[in-house]
Design an enzyme around this catalytic site. Structure first.
Site, PDB file in Angstrom:
ATOM      1  N   HIS A 190      24.195  40.778  26.360  1.00 16.66           N
ATOM      2  CA  HIS A 190      23.102  40.314  25.622  1.00 16.66           C
ATOM      3  C   HIS A 190      22.726  38.860  25.983  1.00 16.66           C
ATOM      4  O   HIS A 190      21.457  38.377  25.914  1.00 16.66           O
ATOM      5  CB  HIS A 190      23.398  40.365  24.102  1.00 16.66           C
ATOM      6  CG  HIS A 190      24.578  39.303  23.706  1.00 16.66           C
ATOM      7  ND1 HIS A 190      26.112  39.777  24.225  1.00 16.66           N
ATOM      8  CD2 HIS A 190      24.833  38.309  23.180  1.00 16.66           C
ATOM      9  CE1 HIS A 190      26.811  38.936  23.797  1.00 16.66           C
ATOM     10  NE2 HIS A 190      26.167  37.978  23.176  1.00 16.66           N
ATOM     11  N   ASP A 191      23.840  38.073  26.523  1.00 12.96           N
ATOM     12  CA  ASP A 191      23.494  36.578  26.951  1.00 12.96           C
ATOM     13  C   ASP A 191      23.296  36.571  28.294  1.00 12.96           C
ATOM     14  O   ASP A 191      23.476  35.239  28.834  1.00 12.96           O
ATOM     15  CB  ASP A 191      24.648  35.761  26.233  1.00 12.96           C
ATOM     16  CG  ASP A 191      24.494  35.213  24.766  1.00 12.96           C
ATOM     17  OD1 ASP A 191      23.162  35.437  24.474  1.00 12.96           O
ATOM     18  OD2 ASP A 191      25.221  34.652  24.186  1.00 12.96           O
ATOM     19  N   LYS A 194      21.167  33.624  29.889  1.00 11.91           N
ATOM     20  CA  LYS A 194      21.898  32.286  29.953  1.00 11.91           C
ATOM     21  C   LYS A 194      22.078  31.588  31.573  1.00 11.91           C
ATOM     22  O   LYS A 194      22.303  30.492  31.569  1.00 11.91           O
ATOM     23  CB  LYS A 194      22.887  32.087  29.310  1.00 11.91           C
ATOM     24  CG  LYS A 194      22.619  32.140  27.507  1.00 11.91           C
ATOM     25  CD  LYS A 194      24.129  31.716  26.864  1.00 11.91           C
ATOM     26  CE  LYS A 194      23.670  31.520  25.344  1.00 11.91           C
ATOM     27  NZ  LYS A 194      25.067  31.619  24.580  1.00 11.91           N
ATOM     28  N   HIS A 219      16.640  32.210  26.923  1.00 11.91           N
ATOM     29  CA  HIS A 219      17.473  33.246  27.680  1.00 11.91           C
ATOM     30  C   HIS A 219      17.401  34.534  27.117  1.00 11.91           C
ATOM     31  O   HIS A 219      17.596  35.517  27.882  1.00 11.91           O
ATOM     32  CB  HIS A 219      19.344  32.726  27.097  1.00 11.91           C
ATOM     33  CG  HIS A 219      19.414  32.946  25.849  1.00 11.91           C
ATOM     34  ND1 HIS A 219      19.690  32.193  24.782  1.00 11.91           N
ATOM     35  CD2 HIS A 219      20.364  33.983  25.361  1.00 11.91           C
ATOM     36  CE1 HIS A 219      20.245  32.704  23.491  1.00 11.91           C
ATOM     37  NE2 HIS A 219      20.604  34.042  24.038  1.00 11.91           N
ATOM     38  N   HIS A 243      18.101  39.662  19.890  1.00 14.50           N
ATOM     39  CA  HIS A 243      19.447  39.310  19.099  1.00 14.50           C
ATOM     40  C   HIS A 243      19.542  37.964  18.519  1.00 14.50           C
ATOM     41  O   HIS A 243      20.378  37.406  17.893  1.00 14.50           O
ATOM     42  CB  HIS A 243      20.631  39.509  20.118  1.00 14.50           C
ATOM     43  CG  HIS A 243      20.920  38.514  21.190  1.00 14.50           C
ATOM     44  ND1 HIS A 243      20.184  38.343  22.354  1.00 14.50           N
ATOM     45  CD2 HIS A 243      21.755  37.124  21.182  1.00 14.50           C
ATOM     46  CE1 HIS A 243      20.476  37.369  23.014  1.00 14.50           C
ATOM     47  NE2 HIS A 243      21.396  36.706  22.376  1.00 14.50           N
ATOM     48  N   HIS A 244      18.509  37.216  18.561  1.00 21.00           N
ATOM     49  CA  HIS A 244      18.339  35.889  17.842  1.00 21.00           C
ATOM     50  C   HIS A 244      17.335  35.665  16.797  1.00 21.00           C
ATOM     51  O   HIS A 244      16.844  34.619  16.380  1.00 21.00           O
ATOM     52  CB  HIS A 244      18.346  34.751  18.951  1.00 21.00           C
ATOM     53  CG  HIS A 244      19.394  34.138  19.694  1.00 21.00           C
ATOM     54  ND1 HIS A 244      20.736  34.017  18.920  1.00 21.00           N
ATOM     55  CD2 HIS A 244      19.924  34.580  20.879  1.00 21.00           C
ATOM     56  CE1 HIS A 244      21.678  33.591  19.849  1.00 21.00           C
ATOM     57  NE2 HIS A 244      21.318  33.909  20.881  1.00 21.00           N
ATOM     58  N   ASP A 272      27.609  39.066  16.206  1.00 19.87           N
ATOM     59  CA  ASP A 272      27.811  37.672  17.020  1.00 19.87           C
ATOM     60  C   ASP A 272      27.925  36.611  15.885  1.00 19.87           C
ATOM     61  O   ASP A 272      28.625  35.766  16.448  1.00 19.87           O
ATOM     62  CB  ASP A 272      26.326  37.719  17.648  1.00 19.87           C
ATOM     63  CG  ASP A 272      26.054  36.321  18.817  1.00 19.87           C
ATOM     64  OD1 ASP A 272      27.301  36.034  19.184  1.00 19.87           O
ATOM     65  OD2 ASP A 272      25.022  36.356  19.230  1.00 19.87           O
TER      66      ASP A 272
HETATM   67 FE   LIG Z   1      22.320  34.956  22.904  1.00 19.58          FE
END
Ligand SMILES: [Fe+2]
Length: 343
Positions: A190-191, A194, A219, A243-244, A272
């Site tokens: 998911h990240d 980044k 990201h 997801h944010h 998360d």
């Molecule tokens: Fe994230």
């Protein structure tokens, strides 16, 4: 992982020595390596070595039957992609139906026609090669995600835990296999975006300024772009992108509201947030569960998180249900490590 240039190893499991030897002879003539097993138990031990490329199992063996071996192979996330051919007798219709239930990839009837045997083995190995290639692509993405995680000592194990928690939450909500696979993968990658965030921002101990924050907020889209070409990751993209997001529309990158945020993304967001609260941060120690859920409930009231998911996650954590998922999701790191070891 098997060496693509080495001959494929085929497991032949049959309690009749004549059958074992006959199949071995035919397969070795075609250039395959053969490992023999006299019963189901021995077959499972051979499969556990990780060196088998295809399994030929006689259905009727004393003790652990071929059907049971097949069921166990297909149940285990480490071996479920191993092609299994069940060998049935002439009156094998019932066994074939049961074999399909056990996840068998193909069937051969006795007496075995050698041309048919070789044709099926070759065809299944061709398909296996494609899935191996896909798995290698998945491994590259997982390795990349874990290497980003490794940059920050405070997020160690975060991806593994998210994978485990979100699969457990998805399972308790009754989601189907496809969504659970997406959650398992989403927890890890998911990240991934980044990778596009400079280290001085990613690892900055204090608050980010406006410019740094706008870079950080990119990201999800960067991660989505990286995974987009991989068709098998299609169902993971909504998790990576959303997801944010927050239910009141104040999240990023799209400012989605309520049901417009895909359920699987809301699940990952919930776990998360929980994981961030219950692990050490540079500015505070890990919070106990009760306190973490109190904060999350406050944030539900502010319109950020999905109330039902927070309630369900708290129930799961109380029951300790996430531990039962550990065997499945915990394989991610082991899988990546085994690939690294083999290469
Ligand atoms: Fe994230």
């Amino acid at each position: 992982m098997t060496n693509p240039t080495a001959p494929v190893t085929i497991l032949v499991a049959d309690d009749f020595v004549e059958n074992r030897e006959m199949l071995t002879c035919v397969l070795e003539d075609e250039g395959y390596r053969v490992v023999r097993a006299v019963d189901g138990e021995e077959a499972l031990k051979s499969v556990a070595t990780g060196s088998i490329g295809l399994a030929l199992l006689d259905v009727n063996m004393p003790g652990v039957t071929g059907l049971e071996v097949c069921r166990q192979i297909k149940r285990n996330p480490e071996t479920r992609l191993l092609p299994v051919v069940l060998i049935t007798g002439l009156q094998g219709t019932k066994n074939r139906v049961r074999g399909i239930d056990c996840g068998a990839d193909d069937f051969l009837s006795k007496p075995i026609k050698f041309e048919e045997l070789i044709a099926r083995v070759k065809s299944l190995l061709r398909i296996k090669q494609y899935t191996d290639e896909l798995e290698r692509a998945e491994t590259v993405l997982f390795s990349l995600a874990l290497s980003i995680e490794a940059k920050d000592p405070y997020t160690q194990g975060h991806c593994d835990r998210l994978s485990r928690y979100s699969v457990a939450l998805g399972t308790s909500l009754g989601l189907g296999e496809d969504d659970l696979v997406a959650l398992r993968r989403g927890g890890i990658v998911h990240d991934l975006g980044k990778i596009g965030v400079p280290d001085h921002i990613l690892l900055k101990p204090g608050a980010l300024n406006a410019e740094e924050w706008s870079l950080m907020k990119k990201h999800p889209e960067t991660g989505e772009r990286i995974c987009q070409p991989l068709r098998s990751f299609g169902s993971v993209l909504p998790i990576i992108r959303s997801h944010h997001e927050k239910l009141d529309g104040s999240g990023y990158p799209d400012g989605l509201r309520d049901g417009a945020i895909p359920l699987i993304a809301r699940i990952l967001t919930t776990v998360d947030v929980y994981d961030a609260l219950t692990t050490d941060r540079p500015y505070r120690k890990a919070l106990p569960d009760e306190q973490a859920f109190e904060i999350m409930r406050d944030e539900v009231k502010r319109g950020w998180w999905d109330a039902d998911l927070v309630v369900e996650l708290q129930a799961l954590m109380r029951e300790g249900k996430t531990t039962c998922q550990a065997a499945c999701a915990g394989t991610v790191r082991g899988f990546v490590a085994s690939v690294r070891d083999a290469s």
